[in-house]
Write a protein that holds these residues in place. Structure first.
Motif, short mmCIF file in Angstrom:
data_model
loop_
_atom_site.label_atom_id
_atom_site.label_comp_id
_atom_site.label_asym_id
_atom_site.label_seq_id
_atom_site.Cartn_x
_atom_site.Cartn_y
_atom_site.Cartn_z
N ALA A 38 0.84 -1.43 -0.12
CA ALA A 38 -0.06 -0.02 -0.17
C ALA A 38 0.95 1.31 0.14
CB ALA A 38 -0.79 -0.06 1.18
N GLN A 39 0.64 2.33 -0.58
CA GLN A 39 1.37 3.56 -0.92
C GLN A 39 1.78 4.16 0.22
OE1 GLN A 39 -0.73 6.21 -3.62
NE2 GLN A 39 -0.34 4.62 -5.50
N ASP A 40 0.88 4.04 1.71
CA ASP A 40 1.27 4.70 2.64
C ASP A 40 2.16 3.75 3.71
OD1 ASP A 40 -0.83 3.26 3.18
OD2 ASP A 40 -1.68 4.55 4.33
N VAL A 41 2.46 2.56 3.09
CA VAL A 41 3.14 1.55 4.12
C VAL A 41 4.59 1.64 3.35
CG1 VAL A 41 3.41 -0.88 4.57
CG2 VAL A 41 1.15 0.26 4.58
N ALA A 42 4.94 1.22 2.33
CA ALA A 42 6.24 1.15 1.65
C ALA A 42 6.08 1.39 0.20
CB ALA A 42 6.97 -0.11 2.05
N THR A 43 7.10 1.69 -0.61
CA THR A 43 7.33 2.18 -2.13
C THR A 43 7.43 0.81 -2.75
OG1 THR A 43 9.94 2.34 -1.84
CG2 THR A 43 8.39 4.29 -1.67
N PHE A 44 7.80 -0.51 -2.09
CA PHE A 44 8.50 -1.53 -3.02
C PHE A 44 7.17 -2.38 -3.74
CE2 PHE A 44 10.93 -1.26 0.94
CZ PHE A 44 11.95 -0.57 0.55
N SER A 45 7.69 -2.67 -5.03
CA SER A 45 6.63 -3.59 -5.77
C SER A 45 7.42 -4.90 -6.13
CB SER A 45 6.48 -2.81 -7.05
OG SER A 45 5.95 -1.46 -6.85
N ALA A 46 6.76 -5.98 -6.56
CA ALA A 46 7.68 -7.22 -7.18
C ALA A 46 6.79 -7.84 -8.05
CB ALA A 46 7.71 -7.90 -5.59
N VAL A 47 7.55 -8.58 -8.99
CA VAL A 47 7.12 -9.41 -9.87
C VAL A 47 7.87 -10.66 -9.81
CG1 VAL A 47 6.50 -7.63 -11.81
CG2 VAL A 47 8.82 -8.55 -11.77
N PRO A 48 7.40 -11.82 -10.29
CA PRO A 48 8.09 -13.29 -10.07
C PRO A 48 9.82 -13.12 -10.66
CG PRO A 48 6.08 -13.60 -10.94
CD PRO A 48 6.27 -12.21 -11.13
N ALA A 49 10.33 -14.35 -10.37
CA ALA A 49 11.69 -14.16 -10.70
C ALA A 49 11.94 -14.28 -12.06
CB ALA A 49 12.64 -15.20 -10.11
N ASP A 50 10.86 -14.87 -12.69
CA ASP A 50 10.84 -15.20 -14.22
C ASP A 50 9.74 -14.28 -14.88
OD1 ASP A 50 8.91 -16.63 -12.86
OD2 ASP A 50 8.86 -18.31 -14.07
N PRO A 51 9.63 -12.89 -14.86
CA PRO A 51 8.41 -12.42 -15.12
C PRO A 51 8.34 -12.32 -16.59
CG PRO A 51 10.26 -10.75 -14.77
CD PRO A 51 10.75 -12.23 -14.37
N THR A 52 6.86 -12.43 -16.99
CA THR A 52 6.44 -12.29 -18.37
C THR A 52 5.99 -10.83 -18.51
OG1 THR A 52 4.32 -12.72 -17.88
CG2 THR A 52 5.52 -14.76 -18.29
N ALA A 53 5.54 -10.65 -19.88
CA ALA A 53 5.17 -9.37 -20.30
C ALA A 53 3.94 -9.09 -19.50
CB ALA A 53 5.01 -9.31 -22.04
N ALA A 54 3.14 -10.21 -19.20
CA ALA A 54 1.95 -9.96 -18.74
C ALA A 54 2.01 -9.50 -17.17
CB ALA A 54 1.09 -11.34 -18.73
N ASP A 55 3.07 -10.07 -16.64
CA ASP A 55 3.42 -9.82 -15.00
C ASP A 55 3.80 -8.15 -15.01
OD1 ASP A 55 3.15 -12.27 -14.14
OD2 ASP A 55 5.29 -12.52 -14.63
N TRP A 56 4.60 -7.77 -16.08
CA TRP A 56 5.22 -6.40 -15.83
C TRP A 56 3.60 -5.35 -16.26
CZ3 TRP A 56 9.14 -4.76 -13.72
CH2 TRP A 56 10.29 -5.63 -13.83
N SER A 57 2.89 -5.93 -17.21
CA SER A 57 1.46 -5.08 -17.63
C SER A 57 0.69 -5.16 -16.09
CB SER A 57 0.89 -5.88 -18.64
OG SER A 57 -0.24 -5.33 -18.87
N ASP A 58 0.67 -6.30 -15.46
CA ASP A 58 -0.13 -6.12 -14.21
C ASP A 58 0.44 -5.43 -13.36
OD1 ASP A 58 -2.13 -7.97 -15.17
OD2 ASP A 58 -0.93 -9.86 -14.23
N LEU A 59 1.64 -5.23 -13.02
CA LEU A 59 2.04 -4.36 -12.16
C LEU A 59 1.90 -2.93 -12.47
CD1 LEU A 59 3.72 -3.92 -9.56
CD2 LEU A 59 6.01 -4.02 -11.03
N ALA A 60 2.21 -2.67 -13.76
CA ALA A 60 1.56 -1.09 -14.38
C ALA A 60 0.41 -0.84 -13.94
CB ALA A 60 2.08 -1.23 -15.88
N ARG A 61 -0.53 -1.82 -14.18
CA ARG A 61 -2.03 -1.68 -13.94
C ARG A 61 -2.11 -1.32 -12.49
NH1 ARG A 61 -5.10 -6.48 -16.05
NH2 ARG A 61 -6.97 -5.22 -15.17
N LEU A 62 -1.50 -2.18 -11.61
CA LEU A 62 -1.76 -2.17 -10.16
C LEU A 62 -1.16 -0.80 -9.61
CD1 LEU A 62 -2.30 -3.96 -7.67
CD2 LEU A 62 0.12 -4.51 -7.68
N LEU A 63 0.01 -0.32 -10.15
CA LEU A 63 0.42 1.13 -9.60
C LEU A 63 -0.19 2.33 -10.38
CD1 LEU A 63 4.09 0.06 -9.49
CD2 LEU A 63 2.77 0.08 -7.69
N GLY A 64 -0.61 2.01 -11.53
CA GLY A 64 -1.26 3.14 -12.39
C GLY A 64 -0.17 3.85 -13.12
#
Length: 237
Positions: A38-64
């Motif tokens: 959560a934004q007011d808890v910490a800045t950190f984000s994560a994807v799996p060790a073997d991220p796919t294009a879909a994982d990066w896309s999901d993280l972009a959607r999650l963060l905005g």
């Protein structure tokens, strides 16, 4: 006491993801295989060790769009469109398996006390002055934070941050500049190490490679380098 095998350091290869998928899940958010605090808890984000294009896309959607993605020590690089914000070389250090805390000779002084919600404004002021690393209004919810006061003023602090199974990261170690060298940091770290070990876990931490004084302190207290890491941050597409 935890039943986790604390001799296994592999969970430390992805400490953010391991924390968000485990004990810190209530403090974060997920989309697919992507996760972030959560934004007011910490800045950190994560994807799996073997991220796919879909994982990066999901993280972009999650963060905005246009958001800050602090990937901590994630070795995977994002696809095109993710603008670099910073790169910082560092190292990960761990407490020896079976090691016990050995306070520094000068480990005397004002009492070490546990910090609570009412102390957050002072904690934020101390972080702004000393810049130990990312710290948000709810960061103290990640674990226990301890402090030292002199004359009623909060002059030193350290606490628990990432918590992959069987491990607890010590972080936010900071002392006001005019009172450094009095043993406050060593006493706080020693107190946290004692607490972590009492839970059947092992302490670990991260430090910037250029912070040679901090590295020397951590080594003197008993920590050993596990591996070099590179901290990276990006702006999402």
């Amino acid at each position: 006491m935890t039943s986790t095998d604390t001799s296994d350091t592999s969970v430390l290869d992805d400490p953010v993801g391991e924390s968000l998928r485990g004990r810190h899940a209530p403090l974060g958010r997920t989309l697919g295989r992507a996760a972030a605090y959560a934004q007011d808890v910490a800045t950190f984000s994560a994807v799996p060790a073997d991220p796919t294009a879909a994982d990066w896309s999901d993280l972009a959607r999650l963060l905005g769009p246009g958001a800050f993605a602090d990937m901590f020590s994630c070795p995977a690089l994002p696809p095109a469109g993710w603008e670099p914000v910073f790169v910082l070389e560092g190292r990960q250090m761990v407490w020896p398996d079976g090691g016990r805390p050995d306070p520094e000779p000068a480990a005397t002084g004002p009492d070490v006390t546990e910090l609570g919600k009412a102390d957050v404004p002072e904690m934020l002021d101390l972080v702004a002055l000393t810049r130990p690393g990312p710290f948000r209004p709810r960061t103290r919810e990640l674990g226990t934070y301890l402090g030292v006061r002199e004359g009623g003023r909060l002059v030193a602090m350290a606490g628990e941050r990432l918590r992959p199974a069987g491990w607890t990261e010590i972080s936010a170690v900071c002392v006001v500049p005019e009172l450094r060298g009095r043993g406050h940091a060593g006493r706080l770290i020693g107190a946290l190490v004692t607490r972590v070990l009492a839970r059947g876990e092992r302490p670990f931490l991260h430090v910037a490679e250029a912070n040679t004084k901090a590295i020397a302190l951590y080594e003197r207290l008993g920590f050993a380098s596990r591996k070099e890491v590179t901290f990276r941050g990006y702006t999402t597409p």
